[in-house]
Design a protein around this motif. Sequence first.
Motif, PDB file in Angstrom:
ATOM      1  N   ASN A 155       0.796  -1.223   0.000  1.00 37.88           N
ATOM      2  CA  ASN A 155       0.000   0.000   0.000  1.00 37.88           C
ATOM      3  C   ASN A 155       0.830   1.275   0.000  1.00 37.88           C
ATOM      4  O   ASN A 155       0.264   2.363   0.142  1.00 37.88           O
ATOM      5  N   ASN A 206       1.780   0.433  -4.926  1.00 40.00           N
ATOM      6  CA  ASN A 206       0.396   0.093  -5.211  1.00 40.00           C
ATOM      7  C   ASN A 206       0.011   0.471  -6.641  1.00 40.00           C
ATOM      8  O   ASN A 206      -0.700  -0.281  -7.323  1.00 40.00           O
ATOM      9  N   THR A 256      -7.785   0.293  -8.095  1.00 42.23           N
ATOM     10  CA  THR A 256      -7.254   0.186  -6.738  1.00 42.23           C
ATOM     11  C   THR A 256      -8.025   1.088  -5.772  1.00 42.23           C
ATOM     12  O   THR A 256      -8.413   2.211  -6.137  1.00 42.23           O
TER      13      THR A 256
END
Length: 348
Positions: free
Chosen positions: A282, A287, A298
Motif C-alpha cells: 500500500n 500500489n 485500486t
Amino acid sequence: MKHSRQSIVGLRALIPVLLLIFSFARAEELRILTWEDYIDPELVTRFEQENNTKVRFIYYEDDDERDFILANTDGSGFDIIVFDQTMTAPYTKNGWLHLFRREEVPNLVHVQMPMSNKPLPEELTSIPYSWGSIGLLYRKDKLTSPPESWMDFFRPDDYLRNRILVINTASTTFRLALKALGFSLLSEDPDHIAKARQLLREQRPFVRAYRNILFGEESELIAGKVWIAMAYNGDAMTVMEGRPELGFIFPKEGSMLWTDSIAILNKSSSKTLAKQFINYLNEPEINAQNAEYIQYATPNKAANELLPKEFLDNPTINPPQTDRFEVDRIPSSSMMRDMIKYFIQLNP
C-alpha cells in the motif's frame, strides 16, 4: 457460507496444498493463498530482497475451491489470503482472520472502501485490495454482431453452440442470469431463482466449459474455440492486449461490482511480516505499479494520484458506478446451497 462445488474438486486441490504447507513451514516465510498472477512478481522479489525473506504462493482456481481449502485446514498453513470481500464476515466468524488495528499498518491511511469511499475502520480483519466488475469478452471476427445484452450470452444464437465460456462460480453465474432476466442480481425471490435456473438450463448446450478464461496461447478465445466468455474486467484487459480481434463490453443491463480483499490468517506464525507486506503493497508507488500489472482499479487513493490518465479513464478498468451496477453481497446460506446444487446439475 459457500461450499465446494464438488468434493472431488476440493480434494484434488487440497492434497498439493497440504504438501506445500508442510514443505514451506520454515519461520519468517510468507505463505499467500490467492488467485494466480494477482500480485506483480517484480514487487514480490523486491520485498523478498529488502526483508531477507521468501514469499510462497499457493493458488486456487475459484471461490468454491478456496473455501474448501480453508474449511479443511481451518485456516492453518497460510499467512495471507486474497479473497472476495463478501466472505470477510463468515471467515471472521470462523476465527480464520486476524483482527488488528489500522494504525499497525501505517500505509492503510491511503486506502478507502471502494464504492462508498469511506475510510477504513479503526479495527479490521481485511483490507480492500482491488475492485471491478464482470462483463463479456468476445471475438469480433467470429460473431455476426457484437453482444449488447446478457441475454445475448445466456440465450445465444444457435451458431454459438459449444462456443461459450462461463465463470465456474455458482453465485456469480446465477446472479448474472438474474440480471439478464431483469431482476436484481441480489434477488432471493423463489420465482426469480426458478427462472434463472431455467435460463441456465437453456444455455447449457452452448457452453463449452465452466471456468475462468485462460491466458496466452492456451486461451480458447485466442485459439478460436470460444467466441464469447463471461470475464472479470481486469482479466479481459490482460487477454485483449495486442489482440485487436477481441472486444469487451459491460451489458446494457449492468453487472455486479465486487471488491477483493487481503487479510492475515489468525493461525499465521508470521503476523508481523504479513503486516509489513500489506504495508509495502500500500505504499502509493508500489500500489500504483501493482494496479497497472493486474489491470484492476485500486482502492488506494494516493496510488490513484500516480496512475496515468489512460488507466484511470479506461471504463473497462474502472467500471461506471451507476444504478445498473449492483454491489455484491453474500447470499443467505439457503440461497447459496440451492445455487450450488443447481450448478452441480449443470456441470457435474
